[in-house]
Write an enzyme that holds these catalytic residues in place. Structure first.
Site: not given
Ligand code: NAP
Length: 302
Positions: A33, A35, A84, A145, A264
């Site tokens: 990740s 993040s 999620k 998608g 993205g």
């Protein structure tokens, strides 16, 4: 910043740890990740002394982790694959938009309990606005998608944002068809279509769409093809590929066609910025967060 990945056992003994980690991304896997560097840069730029870490939590551990986190002093967390959707029944409160999207990527802890939000959809909207200087709601959209986790949330966000035309494309037809029905039920005025990658209508629908949002995993591997035929791309297209870890075939084709395009990374940035704002009720230091992301994900430099 610590590059360590913590786990449930660490969380059970959290008070014994010295690091003032009060924010984290929970996932399985989670080591990849981006993040943590993004949020650590944001926290530093905002003079906030908290740290943001990685917590490896498996699906069977998620419920216990969510109970332990507030007691361990956490302000909030982000959720990534595969949590999620699974997190929804484990939360005390869910933001109404996240409830419609059926996915939560940001949780805040307060005296009234845990609250789940979805900043992926609004993050994508902000990314489109910043990158292409266009309002999401003003464009006819095609989403590839659309039946995946990210594609579903983004498609439903497009509906909530007010897009007048949403074209859903998915390898597996059933997922696009059921999502189209869901969107039609919340936005009866919206023109919605459901197509597969080999649908004869895909060329016509691609050509009349203004914004192509690529949300499938196709493009993550170097030899992946593009979900959209290169000859259908036009200079008036805006092409946004949610993948940021590689320069996808779709983006290469968009460049050759003279279309506007982006990867993205800006969605990752803006979903993170919105999570920061939920946790701290103040604007996120976007520039510091963006610089950290570009350093952490060199492949995202277009
Ligand atoms: P997911 O739930 O596993 O969904 C994968 C999607 O890709 C499905 O629609 C699937 O179609 C399709 N797909 C997979 N392999 C394919 C192939 N060979 N040909 C055609 N379609 C294929 O994954 P996700 O979590 O939604 O993630 C999807 C992408 O979104 C990833 O590339 C990820 O990088 C990106 N993403 C970016 C951000 C960001 O912040 N920029 C955030 C989240 C996700 P079927 O339904 O037919 O299986």
């Amino acid at each position: 910043m610590s590059a360590l990945v913590y786990n449930l056992e660490n969380l059970r003994a959290w008070r014994a740890l010295t690091a003032p980690i009060q924010l984290a991304v929970l996932g399985d896997p989670v080591a990849h990740s981006a993040s943590p560097p993004m949020h650590m840069a944001g926290l530093g730029a905002a003079n906030l002394r908290h740290q943001y870490g990685r917590l490896h939590v498996t699906p069977s551990e998620l419920s216990e982790a969510l109970q332990l986190l507030p007691a361990a002093g956490f302000i909030g967390v982000n959720l990534t694959i595969p949590h999620k959707t699974a997190v929804l029944p484990l939360l005390d409160h869910i933001d109404p938009k996240a409830e419609i999207l059926g996915a939560v990527n940001t949780v805040s802890f307060s005296k009234s309990g845990s609250t789940g939000f979805n900043t992926d959809g609004p993050g994508l909207e902000n990314a489109v606005k910043e990158t292409f200087e266009r309002e999401l709601a003003s464009m006819r959209v095609l989403i590839t998608g659309a039946g995946g986790g990210a594609g579903r949330a983004i498609s439903l966000h497009c509906a909530l944002a007010g897009c007048s035309e949403i074209n859903l494309v998915n390898r597996t037809a059933e997922k696009a068809i059921s999502l189209a029905k869901e969107i039609q039920s919340i936005r009866p005025d919206c023109r919605v279509s459901a197509l597969t990658l080999d649908s004869p209508d895909l060329e016509r629908v691609t050509r009349r769409s203004e914004l192509i949002l690529q949300c499938s995993s196709l493009g993550m591997k170097a030899d992946d093809s593009s979900p959209i035929n290169s000859t259908w791309l036009q200079p008036n297209h805006f092409v946004y590929d949610t993948i940021y870890s590689a320069r996808t075939r779709l983006l290469q084709d968009a460049a050759k066609a003279g279309a506007r395009y982006a990867n993205g990374l800006s969605m990752l940035l803006h979903q993170g910025a919105l999570a920061f704002e939920i946790w701290f009720n103040q604007s996120a230091p976007l520039n510091a967060m963006r610089a950290a992301l570009l350093q952490a994900v060199p492949a995202a430099n277009l």
